[in-house]
Design a protein around this motif. Structure first.
Motif, PDB file in Angstrom:
ATOM      1  N   CYS A   1       8.570   1.806  -1.137  1.00 52.98           N
ATOM      2  CA  CYS A   1       7.397   2.458  -0.940  1.00 52.98           C
ATOM      3  C   CYS A   1       7.387   3.107   0.535  1.00 52.98           C
ATOM      4  O   CYS A   1       7.848   2.358   1.241  1.00 52.98           O
TER       5      CYS A   1
ATOM      6  N   GLU B   1       4.704   2.900   2.393  1.00 47.54           N
ATOM      7  CA  GLU B   1       4.112   2.014   3.235  1.00 47.54           C
ATOM      8  C   GLU B   1       5.109   0.841   3.828  1.00 47.54           C
ATOM      9  O   GLU B   1       4.942   0.683   5.180  1.00 47.54           O
TER      10      GLU B   1
ATOM     11  N   CYS C   1       0.150   0.948  -3.561  1.00 47.87           N
ATOM     12  CA  CYS C   1       0.501  -0.052  -4.561  1.00 47.87           C
ATOM     13  C   CYS C   1       0.038  -1.636  -4.442  1.00 47.87           C
ATOM     14  O   CYS C   1      -0.096  -1.896  -3.154  1.00 47.87           O
TER      15      CYS C   1
ATOM     16  N   CYS D   1       2.329  -3.237  -1.973  1.00 47.77           N
ATOM     17  CA  CYS D   1       2.264  -2.573  -0.497  1.00 47.77           C
ATOM     18  C   CYS D   1       0.946  -3.099  -0.090  1.00 47.77           C
ATOM     19  O   CYS D   1       0.741  -3.417   1.287  1.00 47.77           O
TER      20      CYS D   1
END
Ligand SMILES: [Zn+2]
Length: 155
Positions: free
Chosen positions: A71, A73, A104, A107
């Motif tokens: 991801c 992040e 998510c 994260c």
């Protein structure tokens, strides 16, 4: 998040000036261009504001073996940590959808390792609108580093 848009508390500044918030959003939006997302076409950009003023960018990096992808992040935080950054003032994420998407669950926990519970997380949509929540609001009753006794406090 449909109700968040009409909630005035979702645009709190958390100590950042309007210009800083705007800049962070622009950087997160620009970071979408760094995305490697040939499968989902779901670009995510992230801009991480470090306590020394540096802004570290990240984007999602997909993989042919889908779960292996990273991801935005996590990419930004990993990059910042490798650069020696450990304190952060804000995170901004940006996507191509509306309403804004939030980090998510994985994260949120990843962010939890390095950030205060009152860290603002700005979530920008495709039209330049944002919602902001604290880490604690996105990850209530969370488990963090203070719950573990570190074997070496210098690490
Ligand atoms: Zn994630």
């Amino acid at each position: 998040m449909s109700t968040a848009d009409s909630d005035p508390t979702t645009t709190r500044s958390y100590g950042l000036t309007p210009a800083e918030v705007k800049n962070l959003g622009q950087q997160a939006t620009a970071a979408k261009a760094l995305s490697y997302s040939p499968y989902s076409k779901f670009r995510v950009g992230c801009a991480l504001l470090c306590d020394d003023g540096e802004i570290v960018l990240g984007a999602n990096i997909e993989n042919a073996s889908y779960p292996v992808g990273v991801c935005a992040e996590k990419a930004a935080l990993s990059r910042a940590c490798l650069e020696g950054q450990r304190k952060f003032l804000a995170i901004a994420v940006s996507t191509d959808i509306t309403p804004p998407a939030s980090p998510c669950g994985m994260c949120r926990q990843f962010i939890r390792e390095f950030c205060d519970l009152n860290l603002p997380i700005y979530m920008w949509d495709k039209d330049g609108n944002y919602v902001v929540k604290t880490l604690e609001e996105l990850l209530p009753m969370s488990f963090g580093p203070e719950h573990l006794k570190k074997p070496d406090s210098s690490v």
